[in-house]
Design an enzyme around this catalytic site. Structure first.
Site, PDB file in Angstrom:
ATOM      1  NE  ARG A   1      -3.671  62.889  28.382  1.00  7.33           N
ATOM      2  CZ  ARG A   1      -4.885  63.400  28.587  1.00  7.33           C
ATOM      3  NH1 ARG A   1      -5.155  64.649  28.235  1.00  7.33           N
ATOM      4  NH2 ARG A   1      -5.827  62.670  29.140  1.00  7.33           N
TER       5      ARG A   1
ATOM      6  CD  GLU B   1      -1.098  67.446  32.849  1.00 10.68           C
ATOM      7  OE1 GLU B   1      -2.015  66.860  33.455  1.00 10.68           O
ATOM      8  OE2 GLU B   1      -1.211  67.856  31.696  1.00 10.68           O
TER       9      GLU B   1
ATOM     10  CG  HIS C   1      -5.237  68.295  32.347  1.00 11.81           C
ATOM     11  ND1 HIS C   1      -4.448  67.180  32.262  1.00 11.81           N
ATOM     12  CD2 HIS C   1      -6.307  68.032  31.560  1.00 11.81           C
ATOM     13  CE1 HIS C   1      -5.009  66.281  31.463  1.00 11.81           C
ATOM     14  NE2 HIS C   1      -6.151  66.782  31.027  1.00 11.81           N
TER      15      HIS C   1
HETATM   16  N1  LIG Z   1      -7.335  68.880  28.115  1.00 12.53           N
HETATM   17  C1  LIG Z   1      -8.315  68.098  28.450  1.00 12.53           C
HETATM   18  O1  LIG Z   1      -8.840  68.163  29.553  1.00 12.53           O
HETATM   19  C2  LIG Z   1      -8.828  67.086  27.477  1.00 12.53           C
HETATM   20  C3  LIG Z   1     -10.195  66.765  27.418  1.00 12.53           C
HETATM   21  C4  LIG Z   1     -10.629  65.818  26.496  1.00 12.53           C
HETATM   22  C5  LIG Z   1      -9.719  65.216  25.658  1.00 12.53           C
HETATM   23  N2  LIG Z   1      -8.404  65.519  25.782  1.00 12.53           N
HETATM   24  C6  LIG Z   1      -7.403  64.890  24.917  1.00 12.53           C
HETATM   25  O2  LIG Z   1      -7.676  65.283  23.585  1.00 12.53           O
HETATM   26  C7  LIG Z   1      -7.250  64.283  22.693  1.00 12.53           C
HETATM   27  C8  LIG Z   1      -8.362  63.997  21.677  1.00 12.53           C
HETATM   28  O3  LIG Z   1      -9.516  63.527  22.321  1.00 12.53           O
HETATM   29  P1  LIG Z   1     -10.744  63.008  21.445  1.00 12.53           P
HETATM   30  O4  LIG Z   1     -11.853  62.739  22.386  1.00 12.53           O
HETATM   31  O5  LIG Z   1     -10.972  63.919  20.313  1.00 12.53           O
HETATM   32  O6  LIG Z   1     -10.150  61.645  20.923  1.00 12.53           O
HETATM   33  P2  LIG Z   1     -10.503  60.938  19.547  1.00 12.53           P
HETATM   34  O7  LIG Z   1      -9.994  59.553  19.683  1.00 12.53           O
HETATM   35  O8  LIG Z   1     -11.922  61.142  19.202  1.00 12.53           O
HETATM   36  O9  LIG Z   1      -9.614  61.709  18.487  1.00 12.53           O
HETATM   37  C9  LIG Z   1      -8.251  61.551  18.348  1.00 12.53           C
HETATM   38  C10 LIG Z   1      -7.937  61.619  16.869  1.00 12.53           C
HETATM   39  O10 LIG Z   1      -6.533  61.652  16.720  1.00 12.53           O
HETATM   40  C11 LIG Z   1      -6.245  60.932  15.545  1.00 12.53           C
HETATM   41  N3  LIG Z   1      -4.833  60.565  15.528  1.00 12.53           N
HETATM   42  C12 LIG Z   1      -4.242  59.529  16.163  1.00 12.53           C
HETATM   43  N4  LIG Z   1      -2.917  59.544  15.880  1.00 12.53           N
HETATM   44  C13 LIG Z   1      -2.708  60.600  15.064  1.00 12.53           C
HETATM   45  C14 LIG Z   1      -1.551  61.133  14.440  1.00 12.53           C
HETATM   46  N5  LIG Z   1      -0.361  60.568  14.614  1.00 12.53           N
HETATM   47  N6  LIG Z   1      -1.697  62.222  13.668  1.00 12.53           N
HETATM   48  C15 LIG Z   1      -2.904  62.789  13.501  1.00 12.53           C
HETATM   49  N7  LIG Z   1      -4.029  62.324  14.062  1.00 12.53           N
HETATM   50  C16 LIG Z   1      -3.931  61.246  14.837  1.00 12.53           C
HETATM   51  C17 LIG Z   1      -7.182  59.776  15.585  1.00 12.53           C
HETATM   52  O11 LIG Z   1      -7.368  59.237  14.290  1.00 12.53           O
HETATM   53  C18 LIG Z   1      -8.440  60.429  16.091  1.00 12.53           C
HETATM   54  O12 LIG Z   1      -9.280  60.833  15.033  1.00 12.53           O
HETATM   55  C19 LIG Z   1      -6.851  63.112  23.581  1.00 12.53           C
HETATM   56  O13 LIG Z   1      -5.476  63.151  23.791  1.00 12.53           O
HETATM   57  C20 LIG Z   1      -7.522  63.383  24.879  1.00 12.53           C
HETATM   58  O14 LIG Z   1      -6.881  62.777  25.944  1.00 12.53           O
HETATM   59  C21 LIG Z   1      -7.935  66.440  26.658  1.00 12.53           C
HETATM   60  O1  LIG Z   2      -8.430  62.913  28.511  1.00 12.48           O
HETATM   61  C1  LIG Z   2      -9.291  63.555  29.089  1.00 12.48           C
HETATM   62  O2  LIG Z   2     -10.475  63.176  29.179  1.00 12.48           O
HETATM   63  C2  LIG Z   2      -8.949  64.875  29.668  1.00 12.48           C
HETATM   64  O3  LIG Z   2      -7.592  65.098  29.642  1.00 12.48           O
HETATM   65  C3  LIG Z   2      -9.543  65.117  30.998  1.00 12.48           C
HETATM   66  O4  LIG Z   2      -8.704  64.690  32.019  1.00 12.48           O
HETATM   67  P1  LIG Z   2      -9.172  64.881  33.539  1.00 12.48           P
HETATM   68  O5  LIG Z   2     -10.240  63.893  33.783  1.00 12.48           O
HETATM   69  O6  LIG Z   2      -7.978  64.604  34.353  1.00 12.48           O
HETATM   70  O7  LIG Z   2      -9.678  66.281  33.672  1.00 12.48           O
END
Ligand SMILES: NC(=O)c1ccc[n+]([C@@H]2O[C@H](COP(=O)([O-])OP(=O)(O)OC[C@H]3O[C@@H](n4cnc5c(N)ncnc54)[C@H](O)[C@@H]3O)[C@@H](O)[C@H]2O)c1
Ligand SMILES: O=C(O)[C@H](O)COP(=O)(O)O
Length: 609
Positions: free
Chosen positions: A299, A328, A346
């Protein structure tokens, strides 16, 4: 569609089962108190039970009894397989690019809303929903665009789709890592501009370099696996990550400072929360090795973007690859335009496969939630597995009845501040999840004395808001066959309209158990009783003498009130006894007065269950 005959059958059930206008719209007069209540897992299970259906059939009851389909608003593009699933159950309104005002004006006619990261589900949205919105489905992982506090306050369940885009996000992280290290985007842009700059775009190798994964969850772990395959030395920081998962992948878990100060590459995978907001600040960049490279597919808000710009300009950060931004699309383009930044809009979750998977995952979660199931991906409510739920179903009914009974014993004007619930159970504490029971006791206590509609999502919040403290205690029991032997609800520091309900230490105390699968009242104050908790109840304390059952029963019979069951409990023979009488109809005032005038009757109370 419900027929009038099946509907009239419903009217014979306890009234809380006839709970929504959708369920029984043609009989609002029969259930006026209950029309405001949403269809919840509890009353669905009660209906199933009353109709002798198995609890697994319960979810179908929603569609069986609903006259109209629910409406689901989908505010961002969702995969076809998910939309098909939603359309088989609901009216689906796909309205993309709604302004905040348009969203607020549409939402009051919607039962569910499905969003991705582009829709801000603010407090205003929940307010504008006027109580109709039951579920918000986030088609993805991050729920930072949903005001969870407001959702909880409004009793709206939030579910997400946490698994289907993990690999896509991890792959995008690796794509950005490699593209950044080898200047792929910049070199491509220069070639499209007609240039051939072989000396300018010399990259850095990944093999042997240290990659720090910040947030070792689903995406972080998958990035780590892939980076190991590239020959990188992978370390991670995540205070909540299990050490065995890290060991299994061959990743060393480090403190925040150790991770950021030893890494050549840093990849961010933490959620955006108040605690992680702008955690990558000037101070953090100052701890990093000069020339570090940063990837963010988590994020934008976890980075102070102005600080990153300064770190890029000063050379602390050699390059950054960013998929996500604080705003965004980003309005201030300085970061995006920076020559050492590779940017994507994104796209982490944007593969065909991930989008189809996410769409199905969220559609199933939203449909399940609308049908009264407790979702396995609930973000603001306890997740209760189906097998636990079906085992606890009769106790859920018992818990609500005991709360409802106890609160009606409080005399008017007494503010309830403190409730204690004692569970007698032979189960190991880890084997008994009482959150559902506590929520139902809260529901039973609060709903009869307020306008609040309580469900599993908002029970704790509303109790706190009303200043009601609910404490729980477990008392070990010998039998471990049943999850709970008995539940006792005690209300302290209040006056009671039925003195016999007070225990020795002055608390209103009622206790019940499940008998033959049905809730039973087993104790009131210090009197043992044994009555089914159904319909209406008269509790009557009298001098223990012959003929009382006949006298009171006679008055009820003469006034056409049918007695469904009766139980007498006494403390001292021929002195004091309590009679608990179940009645099908609510006796009128005259009938109740007549009972009060029977000389041996010392006090009585009528309770609606
Ligand atoms: N760019 C995209 O399109 C996209 C896609 C999927 C996920 N994401 C983002 O990626 C991130 C991770 O997703 P995920 O599915 O792995 O989630 P998840 O919940 O499986 O993993 C997140 C991890 O972060 C850890 N965490 C929380 N606070 C923390 C801190 N202060 N320091 C270190 N670690 C910490 C948690 O313990 C957890 O293990 C989320 O922000 C999600 O929104 C983005
Ligand atoms: O948190 C997520 O799952 C990702 O950031 C994906 O976001 P989107 O659905 O807007 O592509």
């Amino acid at each position: 569609m419900i027929s009038s005959s099946s509907c009239s059958r419903l009217t014979t059930l306890p009234p809380y089962t006839i709970s929504t206008p959708r369920l029984c719209p043609q009989f609002p007069k029969l259930c006026p108190r209950f029309c405001k209540k949403p269809l919840t897992i509890t009353n669905v299970l009660k209906i199933a039970d009353s109709l002798n259906l198995s609890s697994t059939a319960a979810p179908d009851l929603h569609s069986l009894f609903s006259r109209t389909k629910p409406t689901i608003l989908v505010s961002e593009k969702l995969g076809d397989a998910g939309l098909d699933l939603l359309r088989s159950f609901a009216d689906v309104d796909c309205s993309y690019n709604l302004s905040p005002d348009d969203l607020c004006s549409k939402i009051s006619s919607c039962d569910a809303l499905i969003v991705r990261s582009g829709t801000k589900v603010t407090r205003q949205v929940f307010e504008a929903a006027k109580g109709r919105l039951k579920v918000v489905g986030r088609a993805g992982v991050g729920i930072d665009n949903v005001d969870l506090q407001a959702a909880t306050e409004f009793g709206c369940l939030v579910v997400n789709a946490p698994t289907a885009n993990t690999i896509a996000a991890a792959e995008h992280g690796i794509a950005l890592l490699a593209a950044m290290a080898r200047n792929v985007a910049q070199a491509d842009a220069s070639m499209k501009a007609g240039k051939w700059l072989r000396n300018k775009y010399v990259g850095v190798s990944m093999v042997g370099k240290t990659l720090a994964i910040m947030g070792f969850g689903k995406v972080g772990s998958e990035v780590a696996r892939r980076a190991k395959g590239l020959g990188m030395h992978v370390v991670a920081h995540d205070p909540y990550a299990p050490a065995d998962r890290a060991r299994a992948i061959g990743v060393e878990l480090l403190s925040f400072d150790e991770a950021v100060s030893t890494a050549d590459f840093i990849s961010l995978h933490i959620p955006l929360t108040p605690a992680t907001c702008k955690v990558f600040s000037d101070a953090t960049f100052a701890k990093m090795k000069r020339g570090v490279r940063i990837i963010n597919v988590a994020r934008g808000g976890v980075i102070d973007e102005d600080a990153l710009l300064r770190a890029l300009d000063s050379g602390i950060v050699a390059q950054a690859a960013l998929d996500v931004f604080g705003e965004e699309p980003p309005k201030d383009s300085k970061l995006v335009q920076h020559q050492n930044v590779t940017a994507t809009p994104h796209l982490g979750a944007s593969t065909k496969e991930a989008q189809e998977g996410v769409a199905v995952e969220i559609a199933e979660a939203v449909v399940g939630a609308l049908q009264g199931e407790l979702s396995a991906t609930a973000v603001n409510a306890p997740m209760v597995p189906p097998e636990v739920l079906s085992e606890l179903a009769p106790y859920v009914a018992l818990a609500e009845k005991l709360g409802r009974l106890a609160v009606q014993l409080v005399s008017g004007g007494s503010g309830i501040k403190s409730v204690k619930v004692v569970y007698r159970s032979g189960r190991d504490p880890d084997d008994l999840d009482t959150r559902l029971l506590r929520a139902m006791i809260t529901k039973g206590i609060i709903e009869p004395i307020s306008d609040s509609v309580i469900n599993l999502v908002n029970a704790d919040f509303i109790a706190k808001q009303k200043g009601l403290g609910i404490s729980e205690e477990r008392v070990p029991a010998n039998s471990s066959l049943q999850p709970v032997d008995s539940i006792q609800v005690r209300i302290s520091n209040v006056n009671s309209k039925f003195q016999s309900a007070l225990s020795e230490n002055g608390e209103i105390s009622v206790e019940g158990r499940v008998k033959y699968g049905k809730p039973h009242l087993s104790r009131v104050g210090s009197f043992e009783v044994d009555v089914s908790l159904e319909g209406n109840l008269i509790l009557c304390r009298q001098v223990d003498q012959p003929g009382m059952i006949g006298r009171v029963g006679g008055i009820l019979g003469e006034n056409n009130v049918n007695v469904s069951f009766m139980s007498v409990g006494r403390t001292v023979r021929r002195k004091k006894a309590i009679m608990a009488i179940g009645v099908d109809e609510e006796p009128d005032k005259d009938t109740l007065n007549k009972i009060g005038h029977v000389p041996a009757v010392e006090e009585f109370v009528f309770l609606n269950l």
